[in-house]
Scaffold this active site. Structure first.
Site, mmCIF file in Angstrom:
data_model
loop_
_atom_site.group_PDB
_atom_site.id
_atom_site.type_symbol
_atom_site.label_atom_id
_atom_site.label_comp_id
_atom_site.label_asym_id
_atom_site.label_seq_id
_atom_site.Cartn_x
_atom_site.Cartn_y
_atom_site.Cartn_z
ATOM 1 C CB CYS A 89 -6.089 9.175 7.577
ATOM 2 S SG CYS A 89 -4.534 8.041 7.187
ATOM 3 C CG HIS A 107 -1.924 6.492 5.363
ATOM 4 N ND1 HIS A 107 -0.456 5.576 5.965
ATOM 5 C CD2 HIS A 107 -3.024 5.678 5.599
ATOM 6 C CE1 HIS A 107 -0.966 4.788 6.270
ATOM 7 N NE2 HIS A 107 -2.285 4.411 6.076
ATOM 8 C CG HIS A 109 -1.474 1.738 2.828
ATOM 9 N ND1 HIS A 109 -2.893 0.609 3.080
ATOM 10 C CD2 HIS A 109 -1.610 1.554 4.535
ATOM 11 C CE1 HIS A 109 -3.538 0.547 3.962
ATOM 12 N NE2 HIS A 109 -3.357 1.465 5.181
ATOM 13 C CD GLU A 131 22.388 15.247 -5.579
ATOM 14 O OE1 GLU A 131 23.257 14.795 -4.159
ATOM 15 O OE2 GLU A 131 22.311 16.054 -6.048
ATOM 16 C CG HIS A 183 0.234 0.773 8.693
ATOM 17 N ND1 HIS A 183 -1.099 1.050 10.015
ATOM 18 C CD2 HIS A 183 -0.372 0.950 7.046
ATOM 19 C CE1 HIS A 183 -1.822 1.278 9.455
ATOM 20 N NE2 HIS A 183 -1.707 1.731 8.020
HETATM 21 ZN ZN LIG Z 1 -3.615 2.855 6.546
#
Ligand SMILES: [Zn+2]
Length: 215
Positions: A89, A107, A109, A131, A183
């Site tokens: 990442c 990140h 998943h 809301e 992903h």
């Molecule tokens: Zn990933």
């Protein structure tokens, strides 16, 4: 010592500990399971603290983070364990820090993020009439909130070009998340606490949007 509950002025050590705590919380929600997902924070002097790749995220400890220069993704200081490698990442998190002033990026998943991306019209997803939209900075519950949806690639770092493109687009100016088809999602905030709030709020919005589509 009292643990901080909300501060933009945390020390590097406090940030490392908080990132580990968040990984454990997010693991329990199924958002970073199977060694997937990731997280980063920033140090008081603007460097990135990046979790390692390919490890069980709920077991990461404070010395396991890499210190990265987000201007070019270079490693300033490796993790204490020489067997660890920095997350793929890196270039995506660095882009969110540079382009959006993010102080922390998560990140995910989560299944809900995958299913929400399936509901995209073209290259974006509309979220409305909830809301919980108020939990996103500068967004109200009357807004139609538009999120970019990008296409998955064989390797995570190959997403960087698409990420950099959508981060610059005016129509996504209030988005603090990017969905990746098949992903997961990248979600950020101006500091670790806002990234935590946005991560929780966006997952609710993903789950609600998916559930409504099925009802
Ligand atoms: Zn990933």
């Amino acid at each position: 010592m009292n643990a901080p509950v909300a501060s933009t002025r945390m020390s590097e050590e406090e940030t490392r500990e908080l990132l580990c705590e968040l990984l454990r919380l997010f693991y329990d929600r199924g958002w970073v399971s199977g060694t997937g997902g990731g997280i980063c924070g920033t140090t008081p002097d603007g460097l990135m603290l990046l979790a390692p790749t390919g490890v069980h995220k709920e077991r990461i400890q404070p010395p396991d983070f890499f210190v990265i220069d987000p201007r070019d993704g270079s490693v300033v200081k490796p993790a204490a364990d020489p067997g660890l490698r920095p997350s793929e990442c890196n270039s995506i998190f660095s882009a969110a820090i540079r382009e959006r002033g993010a102080g922390s990026v998560v990140h995910s998943h989560a299944l809900s993020s995958v299913l929400a991306a399936d509901l995209a019209k073209g290259d974006s997803l509309e979220i409305r009439d909830l809301e919980m939209l108020k939990g996103i900075r500068d967004v109200t519950n009357r807004d139609v909130h538009l999120l970019p949806v990008i296409t998955n690639t064989p390797r995570e770092y190959e997403l960087t070009e698409q990420v950099e493109k959508v981060l610059k687009e005016e129509r996504f100016a209030t988005a603090n998340a990017i969905l990746v088809r098949d992903h997961g999602a990248y979600i950020w905030g101006e500091d670790v606490w806002e990234a935590k709030r946005h991560t929780e709020v966006y997952h609710f919005l993903f789950e609600a949007t998916v559930a409504r589509d099925r009802s």
